[in-house]
Design an enzyme around this catalytic site. Structure first.
Site, PDB file in Angstrom:
ATOM      1  N   THR A  66       0.839  -1.199   0.000  1.00  0.00           N
ATOM      2  CA  THR A  66       0.000   0.000   0.000  1.00  0.00           C
ATOM      3  C   THR A  66       0.873   1.248   0.000  1.00  0.00           C
ATOM      4  O   THR A  66       2.088   1.180   0.170  1.00  0.00           O
ATOM      5  CB  THR A  66      -0.936   0.022   1.224  1.00  0.00           C
ATOM      6  N   HIS A  82       0.536  -1.161  14.082  1.00  0.00           N
ATOM      7  CA  HIS A  82       1.321  -2.101  13.285  1.00  0.00           C
ATOM      8  C   HIS A  82       2.742  -2.213  13.837  1.00  0.00           C
ATOM      9  O   HIS A  82       3.181  -1.404  14.644  1.00  0.00           O
ATOM     10  CB  HIS A  82       1.376  -1.666  11.819  1.00  0.00           C
ATOM     11  N   LYS A 114       6.718  -1.262   9.495  1.00  0.00           N
ATOM     12  CA  LYS A 114       5.766  -0.812   8.480  1.00  0.00           C
ATOM     13  C   LYS A 114       6.082   0.623   8.104  1.00  0.00           C
ATOM     14  O   LYS A 114       6.188   1.496   8.970  1.00  0.00           O
ATOM     15  CB  LYS A 114       4.327  -0.925   8.992  1.00  0.00           C
TER      16      LYS A 114
END
Length: 247
Positions: free
Chosen positions: A96, A147, A151
């Site tokens: 993403t 997260h 990340k």
């Protein structure tokens, strides 16, 4: 090839295994994907592309996969997808934080399909679906996503997608998103909704990366038969939705 095959169902006579390559194969999600693909009886893992493995995306494409799975980085996911589409290879993207509009433009003239999922965990997709249903009945909401500390993007793609869908459903602005990055976490999100005298919390936790694998395998099986491309969101494969979030 039956796209609706159950995970343990074997390939029958006359059917061909799906030839799959994985980009970002040395990463945590890449490794988990490779293991899941190797265990799937209707798939063949033919290439693991990753700079850490000394094997490039182009080398993987030369192995003529049917589908490329991408779990790389935001700065490489789009170039990888464009290379796959140019080569006529379907691509399933779990990365993403890249420009989806450029992918949409490339898909217009492509000979292959693209599928993008901010989150492959079926429970996370249900969490998003329930949040969308709830937001039209509550006064306000905020999103907290947590997260692991490796990340890169913040907010997460899941949180951004949840906020987008909630705004579309409610007709109001997207709810604020709060991002947490800590060692020991995997992927977690809660949507907290408030109204007069009450709150509602909808939370999903992925405590192991195996939680994403049924969704990854589903996308690999479905991507070749998509009616339009790109498709954004696992909900379209789970619930046979049309239109919303596509193309």
């Amino acid at each position: 090839m039956n796209a609706d095959r159950s995970p343990g169902e074997r390939v029958t006579a006359g059917e061909e295994e799906i030839r799959v390559a994985v980009a970002g194969a040395a990463g945590r999600m890449g490794q988990a994907s490779c293991e899941a693909i190797e265990a799937a009886t209707d798939m063949e893992l033919i290439a693991r592309a990753d700079p850490a493995l000394g094997f490039s995306l182009q080398q993987a494409l030369e192995q003529q996969p049917d589908v490329m799975v991408d779990f790389t980085r935001p700065d490489t996911a789009l170039p990888n997808a464009l290379a796959c589409l140019e080569a006529g290879v379907h691509v399933v993207i779990g990365t993403t934080g890249f420009d989806l509009e450029s992918l949409r433009q490339a898909c217009v003239r492509a000979r292959a399909n693209a599928f993008v999922a901010p989150n492959f965990a079926i429970g996370a997709v249900l969490m998003m679906r329930f949040a969308v249903q709830a937001c039209v009945h509550m006064d306000a909401a905020e999103i907290v996503e947590l997260h692991h500390d490796r990340k890169i993007d913040a907010p997460s793609g899941t949180a951004a997608r949840t906020a987008e869908l909630m705004a579309k459903a409610s007709g109001g602005p997207p709810p604020p998103i709060h991002s947490v990055r800590l060692p020991g976490l995997v992927a977690h999100q809660e949507v907290i909704l408030g109204s007069l005298g009450q709150t509602l919390t909808i939370r999903h936790d992925s405590i192991d990366r195996t939680s994403f694998m049924p969704g990854v395998l589903l996308a690999i099986r479905k991507v070749r038969g998509l009616a339009s491309s790109p498709v954004i969101g696992l909900e379209h494969l789970l619930f046979d939705q049309a239109g919303e979030g596509m193309g």
